[in-house]
Motif scaffolding. Structure first.
Motif, PDB file in Angstrom:
ATOM      1  N   ASP A 201      -6.261   2.597   1.231  1.00 45.95           N
ATOM      2  CA  ASP A 201      -7.172   2.133   0.019  1.00 45.95           C
ATOM      3  C   ASP A 201      -6.420   1.097  -0.774  1.00 45.95           C
ATOM      4  O   ASP A 201      -6.850   0.173  -1.100  1.00 45.95           O
ATOM      5  CB  ASP A 201      -7.592   3.472  -0.733  1.00 45.95           C
ATOM      6  CG  ASP A 201      -8.571   4.357  -0.066  1.00 45.95           C
ATOM      7  OD1 ASP A 201      -9.312   3.986   0.765  1.00 45.95           O
ATOM      8  OD2 ASP A 201      -8.776   5.250  -0.574  1.00 45.95           O
ATOM      9  N   GLU A 202      -5.175   1.529  -0.951  1.00 45.49           N
ATOM     10  CA  GLU A 202      -4.366   0.574  -1.862  1.00 45.49           C
ATOM     11  C   GLU A 202      -4.117  -0.886  -1.123  1.00 45.49           C
ATOM     12  O   GLU A 202      -4.404  -2.067  -1.767  1.00 45.49           O
ATOM     13  CB  GLU A 202      -3.083   1.205  -2.011  1.00 45.49           C
ATOM     14  CG  GLU A 202      -2.762   2.191  -2.932  1.00 45.49           C
ATOM     15  CD  GLU A 202      -2.977   2.069  -4.392  1.00 45.49           C
ATOM     16  OE1 GLU A 202      -3.023   0.784  -4.747  1.00 45.49           O
ATOM     17  OE2 GLU A 202      -2.905   2.922  -5.024  1.00 45.49           O
TER      18      GLU A 202
ATOM     19  N   ASN B 295       1.807   6.164  -7.352  1.00 45.71           N
ATOM     20  CA  ASN B 295       0.638   6.811  -7.864  1.00 45.71           C
ATOM     21  C   ASN B 295       0.389   8.203  -7.899  1.00 45.71           C
ATOM     22  O   ASN B 295       0.252   8.994  -8.418  1.00 45.71           O
ATOM     23  CB  ASN B 295      -0.997   6.071  -7.494  1.00 45.71           C
ATOM     24  CG  ASN B 295      -1.006   4.828  -7.971  1.00 45.71           C
ATOM     25  OD1 ASN B 295      -0.468   4.369  -9.155  1.00 45.71           O
ATOM     26  ND2 ASN B 295      -1.851   3.817  -7.191  1.00 45.71           N
TER      27      ASN B 295
ATOM     28  N   GLN C  66      -7.440  -2.793  -1.780  1.00 43.93           N
ATOM     29  CA  GLN C  66      -7.336  -3.369  -3.082  1.00 43.93           C
ATOM     30  C   GLN C  66      -6.556  -4.315  -3.336  1.00 43.93           C
ATOM     31  O   GLN C  66      -6.665  -4.932  -4.725  1.00 43.93           O
ATOM     32  CB  GLN C  66      -7.464  -2.004  -3.949  1.00 43.93           C
ATOM     33  CG  GLN C  66      -8.570  -0.861  -4.154  1.00 43.93           C
ATOM     34  CD  GLN C  66      -8.266   0.466  -4.307  1.00 43.93           C
ATOM     35  OE1 GLN C  66      -7.177   0.330  -5.236  1.00 43.93           O
ATOM     36  NE2 GLN C  66      -8.678   1.335  -4.252  1.00 43.93           N
ATOM     37  N   ALA C  67      -5.575  -4.447  -2.594  1.00 43.31           N
ATOM     38  CA  ALA C  67      -4.512  -5.676  -3.036  1.00 43.31           C
ATOM     39  C   ALA C  67      -4.893  -6.803  -3.328  1.00 43.31           C
ATOM     40  O   ALA C  67      -5.745  -7.484  -2.527  1.00 43.31           O
ATOM     41  CB  ALA C  67      -3.449  -5.408  -1.849  1.00 43.31           C
TER      42      ALA C  67
ATOM     43  N   GLY D 275       0.907  -1.343   0.092  1.00 41.81           N
ATOM     44  CA  GLY D 275       0.209   0.048  -0.074  1.00 41.81           C
ATOM     45  C   GLY D 275       0.934   1.469  -0.015  1.00 41.81           C
ATOM     46  O   GLY D 275       0.658   2.187  -0.882  1.00 41.81           O
TER      47      GLY D 275
ATOM     48  N   ALA E 160       2.790   1.381  -3.393  1.00 38.35           N
ATOM     49  CA  ALA E 160       1.855   1.587  -4.609  1.00 38.35           C
ATOM     50  C   ALA E 160       1.181   2.979  -4.501  1.00 38.35           C
ATOM     51  O   ALA E 160       0.890   3.706  -5.706  1.00 38.35           O
ATOM     52  CB  ALA E 160       0.568   0.550  -4.522  1.00 38.35           C
ATOM     53  N   TYR E 161       0.680   3.479  -3.511  1.00 38.36           N
ATOM     54  CA  TYR E 161       0.363   4.924  -3.382  1.00 38.36           C
ATOM     55  C   TYR E 161       1.359   5.931  -3.620  1.00 38.36           C
ATOM     56  O   TYR E 161       1.062   6.861  -4.162  1.00 38.36           O
ATOM     57  CB  TYR E 161      -0.315   5.103  -1.952  1.00 38.36           C
ATOM     58  CG  TYR E 161      -0.690   6.514  -1.490  1.00 38.36           C
ATOM     59  CD1 TYR E 161      -1.776   7.211  -2.101  1.00 38.36           C
ATOM     60  CD2 TYR E 161       0.062   7.515  -0.882  1.00 38.36           C
ATOM     61  CE1 TYR E 161      -2.095   8.247  -1.860  1.00 38.36           C
ATOM     62  CE2 TYR E 161      -0.362   8.850  -0.712  1.00 38.36           C
ATOM     63  CZ  TYR E 161      -1.324   9.100  -1.074  1.00 38.36           C
ATOM     64  OH  TYR E 161      -1.643  10.543  -0.883  1.00 38.36           O
TER      65      TYR E 161
END
Length: 615
Positions: free
Chosen positions: A203-204, A107, A207-208, A100, A103-104
């Motif tokens: 959120d990441e 992004n 959604q993982a 998370g 990835a965040y």
């Protein structure tokens, strides 16, 4: 030993757990999270263990493991370790946390590359979890700077800044019991993540699906993970010592890391700074996540019990002070001798007031203070610090929610060059620009310098506190809490916050409540009517601050109420203040204030128990 294969399938498991919800054996939130782990492919390796628990109808364990998806609280993600579960710390939730964060960041920044720093304390599984986090973040394409040996949280914060990293992670559960561990996420400033980053990371996490990961040793060989250790740690210690404000070093004392990593930071800083007569309390020096020689295995330096083993030795070797850092060495507790030769535990508020007074006086002597400089504290930290700061003609910023990340944020928003000192009542202290998290090492350095100077004048820390009380009024603060575990406990906390917000007590002991500041609804309400009288704009959070007046003694009291962001507790902070016109009356004033507060605390806990019985 191989476990027997479960005899039920996924559909039967879902049916069984759904029935358990109907019978109130399992919370709805646990059922929702369980369904994901039962049906989504990324959790397939956990399926046999899950099915066995469901087949055994072990709904209590299932609820503990799944009642929530661990959020980022005031100190990151922290909780019970287990082999599986969305509500616990395990290989999957650590990997999700690291994923998370990476990835965040990618992004948010629009970049597929970057730098990260990772450290871990000496808790059970900390190194294993740190290697997993490093392997995930490296697989995302970030270069990871990985501390080889257990290190303190402020050293991680320092490393993020020193190595110009974009993000960082610390594997620790601070002062929690041996059963717990956690993941603290850091941003490029060296501070823990703040909104909106924290929610973006979560959120990441949610959604993982399949999480990228690379073999740790292979990543080291390829240069994707770079090993760091003493090269960065020595720079950190030099940065701390650069904030010394005294040459006084004549002090006999004991230091205990409570089986954590504090010897690598706090003790080495003190030794390097010249406090040669501060020695280690050997029985609590081994890095051991079971905390075997700490009373109750609870390594929290806020607890007076943790000092008892050291006090016995301190008396034999004529020590004047005992210092204790928590397992990740970001917080410092102090026990010091009074004039009667007894070791007395100082609260975080008392230490914070003494350190604020110390640094402000030192800076005034060097004429390096202006009215633009500032001291920072949270809303549940003693008003005595604000009084001391204003007297020094320096700004006080004291409207921050609980969490040292908000102090770090304020440092950068206001300009770190004007920052003098930051503190929170739970033994957190920071000065300088070298990191953006609380640090037991800087606190230990200053406490020892202050006491050594006082000793040269035949004074104790308590003498200096009394001088501050006479100048600014007597302040008595403390905290009580109620532990409420799991989904049922979470509901109890919500019920208590609702009761305090909607039907608050009118009187507790000899104290009558007059108004409440509601940081969630951003309004001030008059009591007992509980009707709005004013509004305000910030800070916004789930905190209530009540004001009360005492009968007889001219005492004003504040009561703060908030759910903990790191433990399954609801916390109650009290702040009493009374003017002292005659120094000879200070002892009597202390006694009367304490009696009033003890009666108040008893009534408060009684009101809480009664409220829970009827909710």
């Amino acid at each position: 030993m191989n476990q027997p294969s479960p005899t039920i399938d996924v559909q039967e498991a879902i049916k069984t757990t759904h029935a358990a919800v109907a019978e109130k054996q399992l919370s709805e939130s646990a059922f929702t999270n369980l369904q994901r782990w039962l049906t989504e492919p990324q959790y397939a390796s956990y399926l046999p263990s899950l099915l066995r628990l469901i087949e055994a109808e072990d709904f209590g364990t299932l609820d503990t493991y799944f009642w929530e998806v661990i959020p980022f609280g005031t100190g990151g993600r922290r909780g019970l370790m287990s082999d599986l579960g969305s509500a616990t710390i395990n290989e999957r939730t650590i990997a999700e946390s690291a994923h998370g964060l990476a990835a965040y960041f990618k992004n948010y920044s629009g970049s597929d590359t970057g730098n990260a720093a990772i450290a871990h304390d000496s808790r059970i599984n900390s190194e294993r979890f740190a290697r997993i986090a490093a392997s995930v973040i490296a697989a995302h394409g970030l270069t990871v700077h990985f501390f080889k040996t257990p290190r303190s949280t402020p050293e991680l914060s320092f490393a993020v800044r020193h190595l110009s990293c974009d993000v960082g992670a610390m594997i620790t559960a601070s002062h929690n019991p041996p059963s717990d561990n956690g993941f603290k996420a850091y941003w490029s400033t060296g501070a823990q993540v703040l909104p909106p980053h924290d929610q973006g990371i979560i959120d990441e996490v949610y959604q993982a699906t399949k999480i990228p990961i690379i073999d740790f040793d292979q990543a080291v060989e390829q240069g994707l993970i770079k090993i760091i250790d003493e090269d960065v740690a020595s720079e950190y210690r030099n940065a701390v010592i650069s904030h010394s404000h005294s040459t006084s070093r004549d002090l006999q004392g004991l230091f205990t890391p409570l089986h954590g990593v504090g010897e690598t930071s706090v003790f080495q800083v003190l030794q390097q700074a010249g406090f040669e007569k501060i020695t280690r309390f050997e029985s609590q020096c081994e890095q051991n996540g079971n905390f075997p020689n700490v009373p109750d295995q609870l390594p929290n330096p806020e607890r007076t019990e943790v000092y008892q083993p050291a006090i016995e030795l301190a008396g034999q070797i004529d020590s004047e002070i005992i210092l204790a850092s928590d397992p990740d060495a970001d917080r410092l507790g102090v026990c010091a001798k009074n004039n009667a030769g007894e070791f007395i535990h100082l609260t975080g508020n008392q230490i914070g007031a003494l350190l604020a007074d110390y640094i402000l006086r030192k800076r005034q002597e060097k004429q390096t203070l202006t009215p633009e400089h500032f001291v920072v504290e949270t809303i549940v930290t003693t008003p005595l610090i604000a009084a001391i700061t204003r007297k020094a003609n320096v700004r006080i910023i004291n409207n921050l929610l609980v969490g040292f990340k908000y102090i770090a944020q304020t440092m950068d928003e206001e300009g770190p060059e004007g920052f003098v000192f930051g503190t929170e009542e739970s033994l957190g202290y920071l000065a300088g620009e070298y990191c953006r998290d609380k640090d037991a090492a800087i606190a230990a350095l200053w406490v020892c310098e202050l006491l050594a100077e006082l000793k040269s004048k035949s004074k104790t820390l308590f003498d200096r506190l009394d001088e501050l009380y006479i100048e600014h009024g007597y302040h008595l603060e403390g905290q009580v809490s109620k532990t409420c575990k799991g989904s049922e406990g979470n509901q109890q906390i919500k019920e208590l916050m609702k009761a305090f917000r909607q039907t608050p007590p009118q009187k507790l002991g000899n104290l009558t409540f007059t108004r409440v500041r509601d940081y969630q609804n951003l309004e001030i309400r008059s009591l007992p009517e509980n009707t709005p009288s004013e509004t305000f704009s910030k800070p916004e959070g789930n905190v209530l601050m009540f004001e009360a007046k005492g009968e007889g003694l001219p005492l004003t009291v504040q009561l703060g109420v908030r759910p903990s962001g790191t433990e399954p507790k609801i916390k109650f902070y009290y702040f009493a203040q009374v003017e002292v016109s005659d120094p000879d009356q200070l002892a009597k004033t202390k006694s009367e204030a304490l009696s009033t507060i003890e009666s108040f605390k008893e009534a408060l806990m009684g009101w809480i128990d009664k409220t829970l019985e009827t909710s």
